[in-house]
Motif scaffolding. Structure first.
Motif, PDB file in Angstrom:
ATOM      1  N   ALA A   1       0.823  -1.216   0.000  1.00  0.00           N
ATOM      2  CA  ALA A   1       0.000   0.000   0.000  1.00  0.00           C
ATOM      3  C   ALA A   1       0.855   1.263   0.000  1.00  0.00           C
TER       4      ALA A   1
ATOM      5  N   ARG B   1       6.877   4.561  -6.925  1.00  0.00           N
ATOM      6  CA  ARG B   1       6.798   4.129  -8.319  1.00  0.00           C
ATOM      7  C   ARG B   1       8.057   3.352  -8.711  1.00  0.00           C
TER       8      ARG B   1
ATOM      9  N   TYR C   1      -2.136  -6.664  -3.759  1.00  0.00           N
ATOM     10  CA  TYR C   1      -1.154  -6.948  -4.811  1.00  0.00           C
ATOM     11  C   TYR C   1      -1.338  -6.053  -6.033  1.00  0.00           C
ATOM     12  N   MET C   2      -2.563  -5.532  -6.262  1.00  0.00           N
ATOM     13  CA  MET C   2      -2.770  -4.684  -7.434  1.00  0.00           C
ATOM     14  C   MET C   2      -2.066  -3.333  -7.289  1.00  0.00           C
TER      15      MET C   2
ATOM     16  N   LEU D   1       0.916  -3.237  -7.239  1.00  0.00           N
ATOM     17  CA  LEU D   1       2.034  -3.437  -8.166  1.00  0.00           C
ATOM     18  C   LEU D   1       1.734  -2.786  -9.505  1.00  0.00           C
ATOM     19  N   LEU D   2       0.454  -2.759  -9.884  1.00  0.00           N
ATOM     20  CA  LEU D   2       0.066  -2.116 -11.140  1.00  0.00           C
ATOM     21  C   LEU D   2       0.094  -0.592 -10.980  1.00  0.00           C
ATOM     22  N   VAL D   3      -0.561  -0.114  -9.953  1.00  0.00           N
ATOM     23  CA  VAL D   3      -0.652   1.337  -9.760  1.00  0.00           C
ATOM     24  C   VAL D   3       0.748   1.954  -9.686  1.00  0.00           C
ATOM     25  N   PHE D   4       1.654   1.249  -8.988  1.00  0.00           N
ATOM     26  CA  PHE D   4       3.000   1.799  -8.775  1.00  0.00           C
ATOM     27  C   PHE D   4       4.027   1.273  -9.776  1.00  0.00           C
ATOM     28  N   ARG D   5       3.582   0.552 -10.806  1.00  0.00           N
ATOM     29  CA  ARG D   5       4.514  -0.005 -11.800  1.00  0.00           C
ATOM     30  C   ARG D   5       5.638  -0.728 -11.082  1.00  0.00           C
ATOM     31  N   ALA D   6       5.273  -1.595 -10.183  1.00  0.00           N
ATOM     32  CA  ALA D   6       6.245  -2.232  -9.312  1.00  0.00           C
ATOM     33  C   ALA D   6       6.291  -3.726  -9.583  1.00  0.00           C
ATOM     34  N   ARG D   7       7.330  -4.362  -9.066  1.00  0.00           N
ATOM     35  CA  ARG D   7       7.412  -5.810  -9.249  1.00  0.00           C
ATOM     36  C   ARG D   7       7.669  -6.501  -7.916  1.00  0.00           C
TER      37      ARG D   7
ATOM     38  N   TYR E   1      -3.915   5.475 -10.973  1.00  0.00           N
ATOM     39  CA  TYR E   1      -3.047   6.142 -11.938  1.00  0.00           C
ATOM     40  C   TYR E   1      -3.739   7.290 -12.669  1.00  0.00           C
TER      41      TYR E   1
ATOM     42  N   LEU F   1       0.917  -8.148 -14.688  1.00  0.00           N
ATOM     43  CA  LEU F   1      -0.340  -7.678 -14.090  1.00  0.00           C
ATOM     44  C   LEU F   1      -0.891  -6.545 -14.931  1.00  0.00           C
TER      45      LEU F   1
ATOM     46  N   PRO G   1      -3.726 -13.212  -4.034  1.00  0.00           N
ATOM     47  CA  PRO G   1      -3.303 -14.508  -4.577  1.00  0.00           C
ATOM     48  C   PRO G   1      -2.623 -15.359  -3.496  1.00  0.00           C
TER      49      PRO G   1
ATOM     50  N   MET H   1       6.285 -10.942 -10.517  1.00  0.00           N
ATOM     51  CA  MET H   1       4.948 -10.449 -10.859  1.00  0.00           C
ATOM     52  C   MET H   1       5.091  -8.944 -10.957  1.00  0.00           C
ATOM     53  N   GLU H   2       4.696  -8.372 -12.085  1.00  0.00           N
ATOM     54  CA  GLU H   2       5.004  -6.954 -12.304  1.00  0.00           C
ATOM     55  C   GLU H   2       3.806  -6.252 -12.932  1.00  0.00           C
ATOM     56  N   GLY H   3       3.504  -5.082 -12.421  1.00  0.00           N
ATOM     57  CA  GLY H   3       2.416  -4.294 -12.954  1.00  0.00           C
ATOM     58  C   GLY H   3       2.925  -3.206 -13.884  1.00  0.00           C
ATOM     59  N   PHE H   4       2.034  -2.724 -14.736  1.00  0.00           N
ATOM     60  CA  PHE H   4       2.424  -1.633 -15.630  1.00  0.00           C
ATOM     61  C   PHE H   4       1.194  -0.821 -16.002  1.00  0.00           C
ATOM     62  N   VAL H   5       1.433   0.368 -16.483  1.00  0.00           N
ATOM     63  CA  VAL H   5       0.371   1.249 -16.955  1.00  0.00           C
ATOM     64  C   VAL H   5       0.779   1.683 -18.358  1.00  0.00           C
TER      65      VAL H   5
END
Lengths: 333, 333
Positions: free
Chosen positions: A232, A236, A261-262, A264-270, B61, B242, B258, B271-275
């Protein structure tokens, strides 16, 4: 020289925390080395959170310990008999010798320890698996860089205490999380920039307060609520280094996953896992780096050594999960 | 030319699925362009899972849509009036015009569409945000390589259908997951190597059967049970991309995380997020790659176009979450 060797065997697989029914203590004759083998008198046994996983009958990065087998353990000791060209009586070594007083080995996975460079305790801690885990998790998986804000769970533990100090040495702002005021005080003494006592609750808020600009690296040894609190509060491009999930190791069912875990998307994190054995070809690099910092007085190699011999292993393992240790937890044989 | 323009505004924030109380339909005068502005007659509105997130009053975002504001939406249409040097009457453009019949714009975030290269529908689908998302998620975040086993969720959807076909074009073994036999059949027709109908249940077993050697890339649009099934069946060094968590978007509370995330450790996976907006400087590269495959007959740009005008938006959005579409879901104005 004694003729019998005590050893701790897995009697049955535990559900939840291991108890007295989990273990058998047996006595066997001290082995004689066969050709190409040597015998080690075990002097220190390493207590590791991963041990709990080895008791479960599930696929992982190493096979489980079998019922009736001697409990797997890293350990260190002195060679007392040898028919191996590479090892002589009196050599000090570490290896996966198991929870036993005397072990026979063919040298596979064994390291010779230079006691002029560091004491045996440190070779099982800061210069052993915990140190290797801290180093490669932080540098390779975490891609640490000066100026990063690094959040370290179980920061007073064997791995966490090295991660925290390595990150300080790399020019990071370091926040350590530990259980209880005594450990928190110890971490402040190591020069950490902020310390969170997890027993004070509301981890999400505590992390936000300690890292108002977000966490660049979260080194996760524990999972659970702290992982969600870190997710949380990421910066970035953050890296979550998955090293362990000690909060879940004694759960009887698969615990809940990280709800946030989402992030990770908002913050472009892994979020990335690793197994230290994959870096074995580079252990020398890590040993040199950590030993160098110890020699310069910039890194404290802390160990908590319990007495009681191999019979005390069951209790020592529970102590590990209770957090009795500051730094590396070892059992003296 | 009409003098009134209908628009759909956010009346109140929904809990769970949006319903009739979520929206207001209003009529306003068709705007006149001010200096440096132009007016667009909106012809196609894009329905995107991300829209659900824009209705929640939480940091993400992009900021949430405000109460009383026109619903944010990507759209395409034709310029009908202009006082902007860069845009003339008759130009065909796309942009974040909102759920309305006529929009005024200063050109920020607007793209000119070349209808000789592809129809307007495709510029909102395979050559629009879904295509960009598929391309950069697969190539940059997923680091796709020939021979990879790629598991794609919502594979009959706007993003998933492009991911699956791009991965095939890159020499991967591609497994698509979709809801229902009709979509599964359509995916087989696209040349996928295996198709999983999620309505047949036991996703963990279905993934294991389809990927006995493990999944190298899991492209996650959905979260939930399928994410856990993928995590349990990763290959060593796997990448979980993600992109979304559509199974959770209409939940009233934060869904479970998960449970099998520690598979990332066992499999040394990430596991990696992106925008997608972060890649805007490279959209041209993705458009050229995808348009090239379309021209060569190696990629099908699929769209499902609903009728009914802006008043049909509330129902169309629910249809998106029910999965009425194959490929990109669009609303004709």
């Amino acid at each position: 020289m004694p003729t019998y060797s005590k050893e701790v065997r897995l009697a049955q697989r535990p559900e939840g925390y291991p108890d007295s029914s989990t273990w058998d203590v047996a006595e066997v004759e001290v082995p004689e080395p066969g050709p190409g083998e040597f015998v080690v008198r075990v002097e220190l046994i390493s207590l590791d959170p991963a041990m709990r996983g080895w008791l479960n009958d599930v696929r992982s990065y190493v096979p489980p310990v079998g019922i009736g087998e001697v409990m797997r353990a890293l350990a260190a000791g002195t060679v007392t008999a040898s028919k191996h060209d590479g090892y002589a009586v009196g050599d000090v070594v570490s290896g996966t010798f198991g929870v036993r007083e005397y072990a026979v080995s063919d040298g596979a996975g064994v390291s010779r320890l230079d006691l002029d460079r560091a004491p045996m305790e440190t070779w099982l801690g800061a210069l052993g698996m915990p140190g290797m885990t801290a180093y490669f998790g932080l540098t390779d998986v975490g891609a640490v860089a000066p100026g990063d804000t690094v959040l370290v769970s179980a920061a007073a533990g064997a791995v966490g205490s090295i991660v925290a100090q390595l990150a300080k040495a790399r020019g990071c702002r370091v926040i350590g999380v530990a259980g209880g005021q005594e450990k928190a005080e110890w971490l402040r003494g190591l020069g950490l920039d902020a310390v969170i006592d997890r027993r004070e609750g509301d981890l999400l808020k505590q992390v936000r307060t300690a890292a108002p600009d977000g966490v660049d690296i979260y080194f996760d040894n524990v999972g659970g609520e702290l992982l969600d609190a870190a997710l949380a509060n990421l910066a970035r491009g953050a890296r979550v280094v998955l090293c362990g999930a000690v909060s879940a190791y004694n759960e009887e069912s698969l615990p809940e996953g990280p709800r946030r875990y989402m992030s990770l998307l908002v913050f472009r994190a892994r979020m990335e896992g690793f197994v230290v054995f994959d870096y074995r070809d580079r252990y020398g690099e890590a040993v040199d780096a950590i030993a160098g910092l110890i020699d310069e007085g910039r890194l404290v190699a802390a160990e908590t050594v319990l007495d009681g011999g191999v019979e005390a292993f069951p209790e020592a393992l529970l102590g590990l999960f209770e957090g009795v240790n500051t730094g590396k937890l070892l059992l003296k044989v």
